[in-house]
Structure formats: C-alpha cells, structure tokens
Design an enzyme around this catalytic site. Sequence first.
Site, mmCIF file in Angstrom:
data_model
loop_
_atom_site.group_PDB
_atom_site.id
_atom_site.type_symbol
_atom_site.label_atom_id
_atom_site.label_comp_id
_atom_site.label_asym_id
_atom_site.label_seq_id
_atom_site.Cartn_x
_atom_site.Cartn_y
_atom_site.Cartn_z
ATOM 1 N N ASP A 20 0.944 -1.348 0.012
ATOM 2 C CA ASP A 20 0.011 -0.178 0.021
ATOM 3 C C ASP A 20 0.768 1.340 -0.094
ATOM 4 O OD1 ASP A 20 0.868 0.203 2.536
ATOM 5 O OD2 ASP A 20 -0.873 0.002 3.415
ATOM 6 N N ASP B 256 -7.937 -7.715 0.366
ATOM 7 C CA ASP B 256 -7.048 -7.935 1.447
ATOM 8 C C ASP B 256 -7.757 -7.546 2.803
ATOM 9 O OD1 ASP B 256 -6.741 -4.984 1.083
ATOM 10 O OD2 ASP B 256 -5.812 -5.280 3.009
ATOM 11 N N CYS C 81 -6.443 -28.572 11.637
ATOM 12 C CA CYS C 81 -7.557 -29.241 11.759
ATOM 13 C C CYS C 81 -7.294 -30.639 11.556
ATOM 14 C CB CYS C 81 -8.758 -28.806 10.831
ATOM 15 S SG CYS C 81 -9.242 -27.150 11.080
ATOM 16 N N HIS D 290 -5.014 -21.591 10.652
ATOM 17 C CA HIS D 290 -6.471 -22.021 10.359
ATOM 18 C C HIS D 290 -7.312 -20.970 9.661
ATOM 19 C CE1 HIS D 290 -10.541 -23.466 10.077
ATOM 20 N NE2 HIS D 290 -10.926 -22.659 10.574
ATOM 21 N N CYS E 88 -12.329 -28.775 7.213
ATOM 22 C CA CYS E 88 -11.174 -28.229 6.704
ATOM 23 C C CYS E 88 -9.898 -29.101 6.885
ATOM 24 C CB CYS E 88 -10.789 -26.872 7.889
ATOM 25 S SG CYS E 88 -9.190 -26.255 7.435
ATOM 26 N N CYS F 280 -6.679 -28.046 6.775
ATOM 27 C CA CYS F 280 -5.484 -27.494 6.958
ATOM 28 C C CYS F 280 -4.398 -28.255 8.123
ATOM 29 C CB CYS F 280 -5.685 -26.084 7.587
ATOM 30 S SG CYS F 280 -5.933 -25.886 9.242
#
Length: 400
Positions: free
Chosen positions: A91, A315, A358, A384, A353, A355
């Site tokens: 930014d 974002d 998890c 997560h 999930c 990931c």
Amino acid sequence: MSLRFELSKTGHAARRASLHTPHGKVETPVFMPVGTQATVKAVAQDVLEELNVQVLLGNTYHLYLRPGVGQIRQLGGLHRFMSWPRAILTDSGGFQVFSLSDLRKVTEEGVTFRSHLDGSTHLLSPETATDAQIGLGADIIMAFDECTEYPADGQRTRASMEMTLRWAERCKKYFEEHKSEVPWNSCQPSAVSHQENQKCIDPDIPVSDHSRRISSEHVGAAVPARSQMTQALFGIIQGGMDHALRKESAERTIETGFDGYAIGGLSVGEPRALTREIVESTLEHLPKDKPRYLMGVGTPEEIVEYANLGVDMMDCVLPTRAARHGLLFTSEGKISIKQARYASDQAPLDPNCSCRVCRRYSRAYLRHLYAANEVLAQVLNTIHNLSYYLDTMRRVRHSI
Ligand SMILES: [Zn+2]
C-alpha cells in the site's frame, strides 16, 4: 512490461483471471493476507507457501519507519529480505498515516506526520510514497491517496477526491521516471532463487495435495525475464459515499491511466449495506480488462459477495487479527475458542477443513493453548483462519 491480466472465465458479474506478475502467477479472485511488518504475524513463509498464499500485502508506512526503505533496498528488496519468492503488493502508506500517526498535517504537497515509534517527523507525498514503494520492490504498488473520512459532507468529499486525483497524476509521473530503479532489476544473486521453481504453483490444488503441486504445466510458463519487468502501479478510486463522485473519480483516474484500479475509502465506519452499494456502483465504471482491487474487506461472507460482484483482489487483517484473539472462522460458523464449552471437545476445529491444524489438533487443545496464553495458540489459530479464507476464495474461483 509490468503485469499481464488474462481473463479466463466470467460468470454473471464475477470473473476468473490470471495475473502474471514479475514474481509469478496469481489466480483471481484472490485473497491477500496482510504482512504488515514484512511478516504475516505468527506464520512463517514456508507455511504461507504450503497454504498456497499467492500474493502478500506489505505496509509501506511500517516498513518505511522500520527497518527503513534504504535498508530493505540494500538487502535486495522486500522479496529477498523476507525470503518470499511470490508476488507482493504494497500500500502507499496513506491509510496508515491517516489512522495511526499523531500530529499529521495534510497539505497539497503531502502529509507531514510524526512517527508512532520515536516521534520523528516525516513527509509522505505522492513522490516519496512512490519512491519508497519502488525501493521496497513489490510487484504491485499503490498510488498515494487521501482516504476520505466517514462521515464527510459533499464539499469535503469532493475536495478530498480532487486532491487524490492530483496526487494520482504526480504518482504516475514519478513512477514513470523512476520505475527502472526497482531492486530486482539489479543483477545480484537472489537468496530466494533456489525457491523460484515454486513460483508458479497452482493455488487451486488443495493443501492436502502438495506432493503433486509442482506439475510441469505450472512451471516456467512464458514469463519474460524479471530484469525486463517493472512494477505495476494501481490507481485508487475515492469519492466517499457519493455515487456521482465515485463515477467521476473512476473516469478521471482511468484517464490518468494505471495498470489496475482499487476502490479505496470504504470500511471506514459506514454501514455494511452502504459499502456494498458503493462497491457495486463503482465497479460499473471500471474497465473490464484491468484488475480491480477492493481494499480492506472483509468477512468470509463479504469476500465471496464481492468476488461475485466482479472484484479480483481483496485484503483484510480480519482473519489474522481475529485469530490472535481466539476468534476462528469455520464452515459451521464462528467459534470463540476461549469458551469453556470447548475444554473437553475432542473434535477438530473445523471437520470440513484440511489445514494442518484441523488435521492434527482438537478444539480442547486449542482452547487450552489460548487459555494458557501460549504463543502456539496464535500460530495455529492464524494458520487455520488463513486457510479458511484461502479455501473460501478457491471455491469461489471454481464456481465461476
Ligand atoms: Zn483448519
């Protein structure tokens, strides 16, 4: 050449596309995790790669104050400094100057402000913000704008928009004169070069399929040598909550001419329904063949909604910040892991999930880590939540 934007599919309003940057391909719509201080808080870069993060956001304001742009430039630019071989967007610092710093003074020249770290005085202007972003060397950099506060009356909103338009022209001019000075245009050996064969990883392959992730069709696609590429500069549409001003801001920003267009000045305290209304009406005035970036939103439901309206890039600090406060997003709704009801819960955080958190840990363990104020709680919770956001966006891409 800076950026190639290839539309592959369009839905009702939604679009699926590939954004070819000097540091690899980004499949859109994309969610960009926020790495404020050259780090996504609590998560290491190899884990971000495993999560298939395609592009990170860095905050110029923070990096400008510490460790300093000169320092990062000397160390080869932001990619090399933080060992992140994939795309980065920075930014302009404008939003942070308005929200964080004391004693700021806005003039036509720019914004004079006092550092929140040591009280030193600085000027961020269209020229200095663009110069800082060239020094950091992100793939996509943003024009320096004034984020109009909410609420603001019509006169104030127009005056602010007009200044952003004048600033946009100054940013473009400075960028055109200095874009060859980007640090990755120098021929120094790169600390991340050994990882560059990973830069074209397909983000649409689920995390669990990593062993298959480097397939030949995703490596070495016809990308020009990086030394021939420059950064891309995006313009920012302002105009407050006024539809006519948003239209005018869009038209005049497009006239100046940028590689992509962002919608700024939202999520500043206005009601959610109004945010959506302004996004939808602003999108109508943006060119179809350039990437569109909605800054600073939102919840998982909102990022789906905005992608379906035709936004390509988003974002938000929400997944990472909420994670550090024990607030977790799951396919079954939000979970506040600090609650006593999870103390004996052996189920995974989110049964849907895949990931690494998890797959391995129970809610009871995550609750314990949080209650004991362990650092690992922040790490696992953030992994997560990011995974949940990235999976959400992956599903949106597949649905288009
Ligand atoms: Zn998970």
